[in-house]
Design a protein around this motif. Structure first.
Motif, PDB file in Angstrom:
ATOM      1  N   ASN A 178       0.846  -1.193   0.000  1.00  0.00           N
ATOM      2  CA  ASN A 178       0.000   0.000   0.000  1.00  0.00           C
ATOM      3  C   ASN A 178       0.882   1.242   0.000  1.00  0.00           C
ATOM      4  OD1 ASN A 178      -2.308  -1.582   0.086  1.00  0.00           O
ATOM      5  ND2 ASN A 178      -2.480  -1.481   2.318  1.00  0.00           N
ATOM      6  N   GLU A 179       1.133   1.755  -1.173  1.00  0.00           N
ATOM      7  CA  GLU A 179       2.031   2.912  -1.314  1.00  0.00           C
ATOM      8  C   GLU A 179       1.244   4.132  -1.770  1.00  0.00           C
ATOM      9  OE1 GLU A 179       6.323   2.807  -2.885  1.00  0.00           O
ATOM     10  OE2 GLU A 179       5.156   3.578  -4.576  1.00  0.00           O
ATOM     11  N   LEU A 180       1.431   5.212  -1.047  1.00  0.00           N
ATOM     12  CA  LEU A 180       0.775   6.476  -1.357  1.00  0.00           C
ATOM     13  C   LEU A 180       1.829   7.487  -1.784  1.00  0.00           C
ATOM     14  CD1 LEU A 180      -1.826   8.296  -1.237  1.00  0.00           C
ATOM     15  CD2 LEU A 180      -1.124   8.870   1.102  1.00  0.00           C
ATOM     16  N   GLU A 181       1.683   8.031  -2.979  1.00  0.00           N
ATOM     17  CA  GLU A 181       2.588   9.078  -3.447  1.00  0.00           C
ATOM     18  C   GLU A 181       2.002  10.433  -3.092  1.00  0.00           C
ATOM     19  OE1 GLU A 181       3.759   8.958  -7.477  1.00  0.00           O
ATOM     20  OE2 GLU A 181       4.740   7.003  -7.334  1.00  0.00           O
ATOM     21  N   VAL A 182       2.775  11.232  -2.373  1.00  0.00           N
ATOM     22  CA  VAL A 182       2.328  12.554  -1.935  1.00  0.00           C
ATOM     23  C   VAL A 182       3.238  13.591  -2.577  1.00  0.00           C
ATOM     24  CG1 VAL A 182       1.754  14.008   0.035  1.00  0.00           C
ATOM     25  CG2 VAL A 182       1.693  11.511   0.278  1.00  0.00           C
ATOM     26  N   THR A 183       2.678  14.403  -3.467  1.00  0.00           N
ATOM     27  CA  THR A 183       3.446  15.483  -4.091  1.00  0.00           C
ATOM     28  C   THR A 183       3.136  16.787  -3.373  1.00  0.00           C
ATOM     29  OG1 THR A 183       3.456  14.395  -6.247  1.00  0.00           O
ATOM     30  CG2 THR A 183       3.866  16.760  -6.222  1.00  0.00           C
ATOM     31  N   CYS A 184       4.173  17.456  -2.902  1.00  0.00           N
ATOM     32  CA  CYS A 184       4.031  18.709  -2.155  1.00  0.00           C
ATOM     33  C   CYS A 184       4.623  19.847  -2.975  1.00  0.00           C
ATOM     34  CB  CYS A 184       4.749  18.620  -0.808  1.00  0.00           C
ATOM     35  SG  CYS A 184       4.176  17.278   0.249  1.00  0.00           S
ATOM     36  N   ASN A 185       3.847  20.884  -3.153  1.00  0.00           N
ATOM     37  CA  ASN A 185       4.270  22.049  -3.922  1.00  0.00           C
ATOM     38  C   ASN A 185       4.127  23.268  -3.020  1.00  0.00           C
ATOM     39  OD1 ASN A 185       5.066  23.683  -5.997  1.00  0.00           O
ATOM     40  ND2 ASN A 185       3.244  23.392  -7.241  1.00  0.00           N
ATOM     41  N   LEU A 186       5.238  23.938  -2.712  1.00  0.00           N
ATOM     42  CA  LEU A 186       5.225  25.029  -1.738  1.00  0.00           C
ATOM     43  C   LEU A 186       5.435  26.371  -2.434  1.00  0.00           C
ATOM     44  CD1 LEU A 186       7.501  23.458   1.033  1.00  0.00           C
ATOM     45  CD2 LEU A 186       5.044  23.115   0.653  1.00  0.00           C
ATOM     46  N   SER A 187       4.546  27.303  -2.182  1.00  0.00           N
ATOM     47  CA  SER A 187       4.784  28.668  -2.632  1.00  0.00           C
ATOM     48  C   SER A 187       5.882  29.278  -1.771  1.00  0.00           C
ATOM     49  CB  SER A 187       3.506  29.501  -2.529  1.00  0.00           C
ATOM     50  OG  SER A 187       3.208  29.771  -1.163  1.00  0.00           O
ATOM     51  N   HIS A 188       6.444  30.386  -2.212  1.00  0.00           N
ATOM     52  CA  HIS A 188       7.495  31.032  -1.423  1.00  0.00           C
ATOM     53  C   HIS A 188       6.962  31.535  -0.088  1.00  0.00           C
ATOM     54  CE1 HIS A 188      10.082  31.911  -5.233  1.00  0.00           C
ATOM     55  NE2 HIS A 188      10.236  30.687  -4.790  1.00  0.00           N
ATOM     56  N   LYS A 230       6.150  33.189 -14.813  1.00  0.00           N
ATOM     57  CA  LYS A 230       7.088  32.144 -15.202  1.00  0.00           C
ATOM     58  C   LYS A 230       6.933  30.895 -14.350  1.00  0.00           C
ATOM     59  CE  LYS A 230      10.675  35.222 -17.071  1.00  0.00           C
ATOM     60  NZ  LYS A 230      12.083  35.669 -16.942  1.00  0.00           N
ATOM     61  N   VAL A 231       6.616  31.055 -13.068  1.00  0.00           N
ATOM     62  CA  VAL A 231       6.454  29.897 -12.192  1.00  0.00           C
ATOM     63  C   VAL A 231       5.227  29.090 -12.609  1.00  0.00           C
ATOM     64  CG1 VAL A 231       6.017  29.150  -9.826  1.00  0.00           C
ATOM     65  CG2 VAL A 231       7.633  31.009 -10.265  1.00  0.00           C
ATOM     66  N   LYS A 232       4.118  29.789 -12.897  1.00  0.00           N
ATOM     67  CA  LYS A 232       2.916  29.087 -13.360  1.00  0.00           C
ATOM     68  C   LYS A 232       3.190  28.327 -14.651  1.00  0.00           C
ATOM     69  CE  LYS A 232      -0.656  32.134 -11.465  1.00  0.00           C
ATOM     70  NZ  LYS A 232      -1.703  33.123 -11.799  1.00  0.00           N
ATOM     71  N   ARG A 233       3.867  28.985 -15.563  1.00  0.00           N
ATOM     72  CA  ARG A 233       4.144  28.346 -16.852  1.00  0.00           C
ATOM     73  C   ARG A 233       5.022  27.110 -16.656  1.00  0.00           C
ATOM     74  NH1 ARG A 233       6.472  33.327 -19.988  1.00  0.00           N
ATOM     75  NH2 ARG A 233       7.234  31.676 -21.369  1.00  0.00           N
ATOM     76  N   LYS A 234       5.984  27.206 -15.767  1.00  0.00           N
ATOM     77  CA  LYS A 234       6.848  26.058 -15.483  1.00  0.00           C
ATOM     78  C   LYS A 234       6.040  24.929 -14.860  1.00  0.00           C
ATOM     79  CE  LYS A 234      11.144  24.925 -12.978  1.00  0.00           C
ATOM     80  NZ  LYS A 234      10.643  24.031 -11.918  1.00  0.00           N
ATOM     81  N   ASP A 235       5.131  25.273 -13.919  1.00  0.00           N
ATOM     82  CA  ASP A 235       4.304  24.259 -13.277  1.00  0.00           C
ATOM     83  C   ASP A 235       3.377  23.575 -14.281  1.00  0.00           C
ATOM     84  OD1 ASP A 235       5.422  24.643 -10.816  1.00  0.00           O
ATOM     85  OD2 ASP A 235       3.821  25.906 -10.034  1.00  0.00           O
ATOM     86  N   ILE A 236       2.786  24.354 -15.182  1.00  0.00           N
ATOM     87  CA  ILE A 236       1.890  23.784 -16.187  1.00  0.00           C
ATOM     88  C   ILE A 236       2.625  22.751 -17.025  1.00  0.00           C
ATOM     89  CG2 ILE A 236       0.664  24.330 -18.339  1.00  0.00           C
ATOM     90  CD1 ILE A 236      -0.225  26.953 -16.976  1.00  0.00           C
ATOM     91  N   LEU A 237       3.837  23.082 -17.455  1.00  0.00           N
ATOM     92  CA  LEU A 237       4.639  22.147 -18.243  1.00  0.00           C
ATOM     93  C   LEU A 237       4.984  20.901 -17.435  1.00  0.00           C
ATOM     94  CD1 LEU A 237       7.048  24.704 -19.977  1.00  0.00           C
ATOM     95  CD2 LEU A 237       5.318  23.320 -21.128  1.00  0.00           C
ATOM     96  N   GLU A 238       5.344  21.085 -16.166  1.00  0.00           N
ATOM     97  CA  GLU A 238       5.745  19.953 -15.333  1.00  0.00           C
ATOM     98  C   GLU A 238       4.552  19.061 -15.002  1.00  0.00           C
ATOM     99  OE1 GLU A 238       7.691  21.696 -11.991  1.00  0.00           O
ATOM    100  OE2 GLU A 238       9.605  21.959 -13.054  1.00  0.00           O
ATOM    101  N   TYR A 239       3.411  19.670 -14.693  1.00  0.00           N
ATOM    102  CA  TYR A 239       2.217  18.876 -14.389  1.00  0.00           C
ATOM    103  C   TYR A 239       1.827  18.018 -15.590  1.00  0.00           C
ATOM    104  CZ  TYR A 239       1.484  21.899 -10.286  1.00  0.00           C
ATOM    105  OH  TYR A 239       1.608  22.585  -9.106  1.00  0.00           O
ATOM    106  N   ALA A 240       1.838  18.618 -16.781  1.00  0.00           N
ATOM    107  CA  ALA A 240       1.479  17.871 -17.985  1.00  0.00           C
ATOM    108  C   ALA A 240       2.435  16.694 -18.193  1.00  0.00           C
ATOM    109  CB  ALA A 240       1.482  18.793 -19.197  1.00  0.00           C
TER     110      ALA A 240
END
Length: 307
Positions: free
Chosen positions: A74-84, A178-188
């Motif tokens: 039973n493995e749960l992957e938790v992705t954490c994304n922190l704003s500054h 730029k951060v949003k654009r980078k996140d959009i690319l990474e999420y996709a």
């Protein structure tokens, strides 16, 4: 930046200390993986006064693999994304677990959101969140397993979401950050989605792939701060026997596309050349989307705020 700079240094220092703590708690190979290995040294450089905030484009983002319950499978992957600004703002948490049904995954996410909302702001909380997940995820896995054991297919059964191909058309008032654009690319990329993102004004995001991954992408980006973001169109299609999700894709990979006159390309405030966009859509068989996309109607994300 004055006092604001001091406040930001404090929050970023807390983030680095918390990541170091988590790395010591989850030190086994593959348990904790930083999305951008340069983020920690970049942030430390800013804290030490060796770089300006305008040069700080990195953010802390990592994935932690938790083993929940007695069963090691039973493995749960938790992705954490922190704003500054974290911990003054809530962390973005995304969960993935193959042992969870879609309904139980949603229930677990809803309970987690309520738990996070009750936590004190200005205090680090990722350790508490991991402990909460380890204590509560197994119950939802057991319910999921019970659902499978008692599942009886019928002729009226709805197609499973993992057998649904989805294409989603998203409109934004603008996309410059730029951060949003980078996140959009990474999420996709993370979710194995294809399509494209159009920065500028207005902004456009088109994604295609498995339905659950497309929905995950939409939930992630709608939680960012936007002046306005709207789901304009969602197209679902059951994947036929003998076919794969790749057989339904119209785009290769995921990339940024610019549809602005050459003399203003990339200039903030410049408007999209809609003629160029229409030509691109028409070449891919989506010319009919153009009037739908630029009408007012659409599914708007909850509580949009100014960018």
């Amino acid at each position: 930046m004055g006092d604001n700079s001091n406040d930001l240094c404090e929050t970023l220092a807390l983030q680095l200390a918390e990541v170091e703590m988590l790395a010591s708690m989850y030190a086994n190979d593959g348990e904790l993986a930083m999305d951008d290995p340069t983020a920690v040294p970049d942030i430390q450089s800013f804290i030490d006064g060796n770089s300006e905030y305008s040069q700080l484009h990195s953010r802390i983002r990592f994935t932690l693999k938790l083993h929940v319950g007695d069963a090691s499978k039973n493995e749960l992957e938790v992705t954490c994304n922190l704003s500054h600004e974290y911990p003054r703002t809530v962390p973005d948490i995304f969960l993935r677990c193959t042992q969870l049904s879609r309904i139980e995954h949603q229930r677990l996410c809803e309970k987690l959101a309520l738990y996070i909302a009750e936590l004190d702001r200005d205090e680090i909380c990722l350790g508490s969140i991991m402990q909460w997940l380890q204590e509560h995820t197994e119950d939802h896995i057991k319910v999921s397993q019970t659902e499978v054991a008692h599942h009886k297919p019928t002729n009226t059964q709805q197609p499973r979401t993992e057998n649904i191909f989805c294409r989603m058309w998203i409109y934004s008032h603008h996309i410059y950050n730029k951060v949003k654009r980078k996140d959009i690319l990474e999420y996709a990329h993370d979710l194995q989605l294809t399509g494209f993102c159009v920065p500028g004004k207005p902004g456009m995001v088109v994604i295609e792939g498995l339905n659950q991954n497309v929905e995950d992408f939409w939930q992630r980006i709608r939680r960012m701060t936007w002046k306005r973001i709207v789901m304009k169109e969602k197209q679902d299609q059951e994947i036929a026997d003998g076919k794969t999700v790749d057989d339904y894709r119209k785009f290769e990979g995921f990339e940024e596309k610019w549809f602005e006159p050459r003399q203003v390309k990339g200039r903030r405030g410049a408007h999209m050349d809609r003629g160029m966009l229409f030509q691109y859509l028409d070449e891919h068989g989506f010319g009919y989307i153009f009037p739908i996309y630029f009408e007012v109607s659409g599914k708007q994300a909850d509580d949009p705020v100014s960018d």
